[in-house]
Design an enzyme around this catalytic site. Structure first.
Site, PDB file in Angstrom:
ATOM      1  N   ASP A 260       0.808  -1.214   0.000  1.00  0.00           N
ATOM      2  CA  ASP A 260       0.000   0.000   0.000  1.00  0.00           C
ATOM      3  C   ASP A 260       0.848   1.274   0.000  1.00  0.00           C
ATOM      4  OD1 ASP A 260       0.932  -0.561   2.590  1.00  0.00           O
ATOM      5  OD2 ASP A 260      -1.055  -1.014   3.359  1.00  0.00           O
TER       6      ASP A 260
ATOM      7  N   GLU B 108      -9.862  -2.382   5.619  1.00  0.00           N
ATOM      8  CA  GLU B 108     -10.472  -2.210   6.933  1.00  0.00           C
ATOM      9  C   GLU B 108     -11.669  -3.150   7.089  1.00  0.00           C
ATOM     10  OE1 GLU B 108      -8.990  -0.499   9.050  1.00  0.00           O
ATOM     11  OE2 GLU B 108      -7.977   1.190   8.108  1.00  0.00           O
TER      12      GLU B 108
ATOM     13  N   HIS C 181      -7.251  -5.390  10.265  1.00  0.00           N
ATOM     14  CA  HIS C 181      -6.975  -5.047   8.866  1.00  0.00           C
ATOM     15  C   HIS C 181      -5.703  -5.711   8.365  1.00  0.00           C
ATOM     16  CE1 HIS C 181      -4.776  -1.129  10.169  1.00  0.00           C
ATOM     17  NE2 HIS C 181      -3.858  -1.970   9.728  1.00  0.00           N
TER      18      HIS C 181
ATOM     19  N   ASN D  85      -7.486  -3.887  14.509  1.00  0.00           N
ATOM     20  CA  ASN D  85      -8.897  -4.132  14.153  1.00  0.00           C
ATOM     21  C   ASN D  85      -9.016  -5.244  13.103  1.00  0.00           C
ATOM     22  OD1 ASN D  85      -7.934  -2.905  11.855  1.00  0.00           O
ATOM     23  ND2 ASN D  85      -9.434  -1.252  11.817  1.00  0.00           N
TER      24      ASN D  85
HETATM   25  C1  F6R Z   1       1.529  -1.869   6.167  1.00  0.00           C
HETATM   26  C2  F6R Z   1       0.142  -2.327   6.235  1.00  0.00           C
HETATM   27  C3  F6R Z   1      -0.599  -2.473   7.512  1.00  0.00           C
HETATM   28  C4  F6R Z   1       0.250  -2.908   8.706  1.00  0.00           C
HETATM   29  C5  F6R Z   1      -0.600  -3.000   9.966  1.00  0.00           C
HETATM   30  C6  F6R Z   1       0.249  -3.342  11.173  1.00  0.00           C
HETATM   31  O1  F6R Z   1       2.005  -1.826   4.834  1.00  0.00           O
HETATM   32  O2  F6R Z   1      -0.415  -2.577   5.218  1.00  0.00           O
HETATM   33  O3  F6R Z   1      -1.667  -3.374   7.337  1.00  0.00           O
HETATM   34  O4  F6R Z   1       0.844  -4.140   8.413  1.00  0.00           O
HETATM   35  O5  F6R Z   1      -1.230  -1.776  10.193  1.00  0.00           O
HETATM   36  O6  F6R Z   1       1.119  -2.278  11.406  1.00  0.00           O
HETATM   37  P1  F6R Z   1       2.269  -2.331  12.512  1.00  0.00           P
HETATM   38  O7  F6R Z   1       3.264  -3.325  12.036  1.00  0.00           O
HETATM   39  O8  F6R Z   1       2.850  -0.938  12.531  1.00  0.00           O
HETATM   40  O9  F6R Z   1       1.624  -2.736  13.785  1.00  0.00           O
END
Ligand code: F6R
Length: 245
Positions: free
Chosen positions: A67, A143, A138, A136
């Site tokens: 992303d 989401e 995701h 959550n």
């Molecule tokens: C990052 C992404 C997100 C993260 C998720 C966990 O490219 O797509 O889905 O993997 O938000 O983030 P952290 O590792 O910061 O807890």
């Protein structure tokens, strides 16, 4: 889903890095799906260390990131492009033309999504996709409520995700409102998936993933339908959850 328990974040990072290094050694032309965020930083650090010490080469590897924020160009310090440059790409021998992230400042961001999918397809699909887990549920920026059929698309970020990511910005206002993300279907088309989960703050999400039925209210639950998923989680994330070994 196979679950590997790591003692702590350090061990999780070592296990994940070894996993990716071995994949690259087995297939130097591998296509990797990569993630940003706090969780994979240690993995990337170990991969860089290994590249320096042992010369594992990424010359023929292709990468696709999950992303990118809409509105941040590749020079912006908070763009995911810069994150990848800083934590991995600048430190290894991956050629410029073989790394891909969605272009968050494309003139037509909707067309960019279609082109991103096409490029993944032209490269033969993703061999191994690295994922982090949102508290959550995701994955990528998909989401809760995202249809499992979605391909790369533009998303409105939820307040909770913007708040979680505000730690990388000066203030919450600066966190973009939208992002381009691989869709759940894009992620599911990867041949293999590795999910990293670290820390107490992810314990609830991991428990949900390991115990509940697959449903769109909890995006990561789609992974239970994928034939080749490895979860590498540390003890804090796994506390109170029985592990299959
Ligand atoms: C990052 C992404 C997100 C993260 C998720 C966990 O490219 O797509 O889905 O993997 O938000 O983030 P952290 O590792 O910061 O807890």
């Amino acid at each position: 889903m196979r679950v590997i328990e790591a003692e702590d974040y350090q061990e999780l990072s070592n296990i994940a890095a070894d996993f990716f290094i071995n994949k690259v050694k087995e297939n130097p032309e591998i296509t990797l799906g990569l993630a940003t965020g706090g969780t994979p930083k240690g993995t990337y650090r170990k991969m860089v260390e290994d590249h320096d010490k042992h010369g594992t080469s990424y010359r023929s590897v292709t990468t696709f990131n999950l992303d990118e924020y809409v509105g941040l160009d590749s020079d912006h310090p908070n763009s995911y492009y810069q994150f990848m440059e800083t934590h991995l790409f600048n430190e290894i021998d991956l050629p410029f033309r073989q790394k891909h992230l969605p272009n968050g400042v494309a003139k037509d961001i909707y067309k960019e999504c279609i082109e991103y999918e096409r490029t993944i397809e032209q490269c033969g699909g993703i061999d191994v996709q690295l994922l982090g887990l949102g508290s959550n549920g995701h994955i990528g920026f998909n989401e809760p409520g995202t249809a499992f059929e979605t391909m790369t698309h533009v998303v409105e970020l939820t307040q909770s995700t913007r708040q979680a990511n505000a730690r990388f910005f000066n203030q919450l206002d600066e966190v973009p409102q939208r992002a381009i993300t691989m869709g759940i279907s894009t992620i599911m088309q990867s041949k293999e998936i590795v999910l990293l989960v670290s820390g107490e703050s992810k314990q609830h999400a991991l428990q949900q993933l390991l115990t509940r039925q697959s449903d769109e209210g909890f995006p990561a639950s789609v992974l239970t339908k994928h034939p080749h998923v490895t979860i590498i989680a540390d003890r804090k994330a796994l506390s109170g959850i029985p592990v299959n070994g």
